[in-house]
Each structure stands twice: as structure tokens, then as C-alpha cells.
Scaffold this motif. Structure first.
Motif, PDB file in Angstrom:
ATOM      1  N   MET A  44       0.821  -1.210   0.000  1.00 19.90           N
ATOM      2  CA  MET A  44       0.000   0.000   0.000  1.00 19.90           C
ATOM      3  C   MET A  44       0.860   1.269   0.000  1.00 19.90           C
ATOM      4  O   MET A  44       0.669   2.169   0.799  1.00 19.90           O
ATOM      5  N   LYS A  45       1.840   1.290  -0.880  1.00 21.76           N
ATOM      6  CA  LYS A  45       2.729   2.448  -1.085  1.00 21.76           C
ATOM      7  C   LYS A  45       3.657   2.720   0.096  1.00 21.76           C
ATOM      8  O   LYS A  45       4.300   3.754   0.157  1.00 21.76           O
ATOM      9  N   LEU A  46       3.749   1.786   1.056  1.00 29.32           N
ATOM     10  CA  LEU A  46       4.671   1.912   2.174  1.00 29.32           C
ATOM     11  C   LEU A  46       5.774   0.867   2.022  1.00 29.32           C
ATOM     12  O   LEU A  46       5.503  -0.291   1.732  1.00 29.32           O
ATOM     13  N   PHE A  47       7.027   1.286   2.235  1.00 31.40           N
ATOM     14  CA  PHE A  47       8.159   0.377   2.130  1.00 31.40           C
ATOM     15  C   PHE A  47       8.551  -0.070   3.533  1.00 31.40           C
ATOM     16  O   PHE A  47       8.894   0.747   4.379  1.00 31.40           O
ATOM     17  N   ASN A  48       8.477  -1.381   3.770  1.00 33.59           N
ATOM     18  CA  ASN A  48       8.767  -1.966   5.073  1.00 33.59           C
ATOM     19  C   ASN A  48      10.087  -2.720   4.998  1.00 33.59           C
ATOM     20  O   ASN A  48      10.224  -3.655   4.207  1.00 33.59           O
ATOM     21  N   HIS A  49      11.051  -2.320   5.833  1.00 32.99           N
ATOM     22  CA  HIS A  49      12.333  -3.024   5.878  1.00 32.99           C
ATOM     23  C   HIS A  49      12.140  -4.346   6.613  1.00 32.99           C
ATOM     24  O   HIS A  49      11.561  -4.388   7.694  1.00 32.99           O
ATOM     25  N   ILE A  50      12.644  -5.417   6.026  1.00 32.84           N
ATOM     26  CA  ILE A  50      12.591  -6.735   6.645  1.00 32.84           C
ATOM     27  C   ILE A  50      13.993  -7.016   7.179  1.00 32.84           C
ATOM     28  O   ILE A  50      14.956  -7.117   6.415  1.00 32.84           O
TER      29      ILE A  50
END
Length: 158
Positions: free
Chosen positions: A121-127
Motif C-alpha cells: 500500500m505504497k509503504l516500504f517496510n524493511h525486513i
């Protein structure tokens, strides 16, 4: 369409007999579906914690091996872990298209190191890694869609 309107749409659809709704606006596409996609994860031991799973133990070697599998990944033992996707979205192995990947096979990593990012949803989540060790296998391609609990990496614990 804002987040509240999307949530109301989901609630409305959940109360109807409609299985799927697709909406398209100027630069936004939304698909809401009741159908659940399932993925078969095979392993001798799977962690069934009430929190979303992020890893699973690997007890046996995979039955099918591709040509790209390294010799190290063929000897999977008890000191190896699979890192699973904590969400669905689009996975990126690199910070940007012209940068090198966050990690590659053979890299030594520490707990907390960034392995990839997942756009949802247009958010970048660092894994980030939950373990220290060595990257044995990268199980996904850059810019590919991933599902919740899909295996992403195999790590040899140090």
C-alpha cells in the motif's frame, strides 16, 4: 479514496455475497477479495505461535533442487532457518534499481541487518534478520510479489 473509505468498503463486502470487487481510480487500483489464497509450506517443524510467524526450522533437505542451488544449500541441517515474509506485497532485494542488493548468497549478516524491503500500500517496510549467520539461499526474485509466510531466505546460523 482514503483509508477510512477502504475500510468501510471491506466491511461492506464482508457482509455481502460478493466475492471480489475491483476499483480503479486515476493512479490507484484496489482489489478486495473474500477468497483466501493458500500456500503449502512443507517442513518437519513449523512454529505455530499466535504471533505472525517469521521463521520456520528446516529439518530435511528439499526434495527438488534447481540448478541455481548452491552446494551449501543442499546440506540443510538443524542450524539453518528460513526467513518468512511477514506480509504480502512486492519484495525488493535492492534499495533502488541501480544499487547492489541488501544481501547476497554467502554474505555474513547480524541480527537486525536489513535483508530486503516489502512494499505494501505504497509503504516500504524493511525486513530485518532475526538471526546472525550466513545467507545460504535467496528464494525470491527482485520486484516479485510475495505472500504472507512465503519463504524468502535460508540462513545458516552462526
Amino acid at each position: 479514496m482514503n483509508l477510512k473509505e477502504i475500510q468501510n468498503l471491506i466491511k461492506f463486502i464482508s457482509k455481502t455475497d460478493v466475492d471480489q470487487v475491483k476499483l480503479e481510480f486515476e493512479n490507484v487500483k484496489i482489489t478486495v477479495s473474500k477468497r483466501i489464497k493458500t500456500q503449502l509450506v512443507t517442513s518437519d517443524v513449523i512454529d505455530h505461535n499466535p504471533t505472525p510467524p517469521k521463521t520456520e526450522e528446516i529439518q530435511t533437505p528439499p526434495k527438488q533442487e534447481s540448478e541455481s542451488v548452491s552446494k551449501e544449500s543442499k546440506t540443510i541441517g538443524n542450524n539453518h532457518k528460513k526467513i518468512l515474509s511477514p506480509m504480502l506485497g512486492t519484495l525488493y532485494l535492492k534499495p533502488s534499481p541501480n544499487d547492489p542488493p541488501f544481501v547476497s548468497v554467502g554474505d555474513r549478516i547480524k541480527k537486525g541487518d536489513t535483508l530486503c524491503t516489502i512494499e505494501a500500500m505504497k509503504l516500504f517496510n524493511h525486513i530485518n534478520s532475526e538471526y546472525s549467520g550466513k545467507i545460504i539461499e535467496v528464494l525470491v526474485d527482485d520486484s516479485s510479489p510475495v505472500e504472507f509466510s512465503q519463504p524468502l531466505f535460508v540462513i545458516e546460523l552462526s
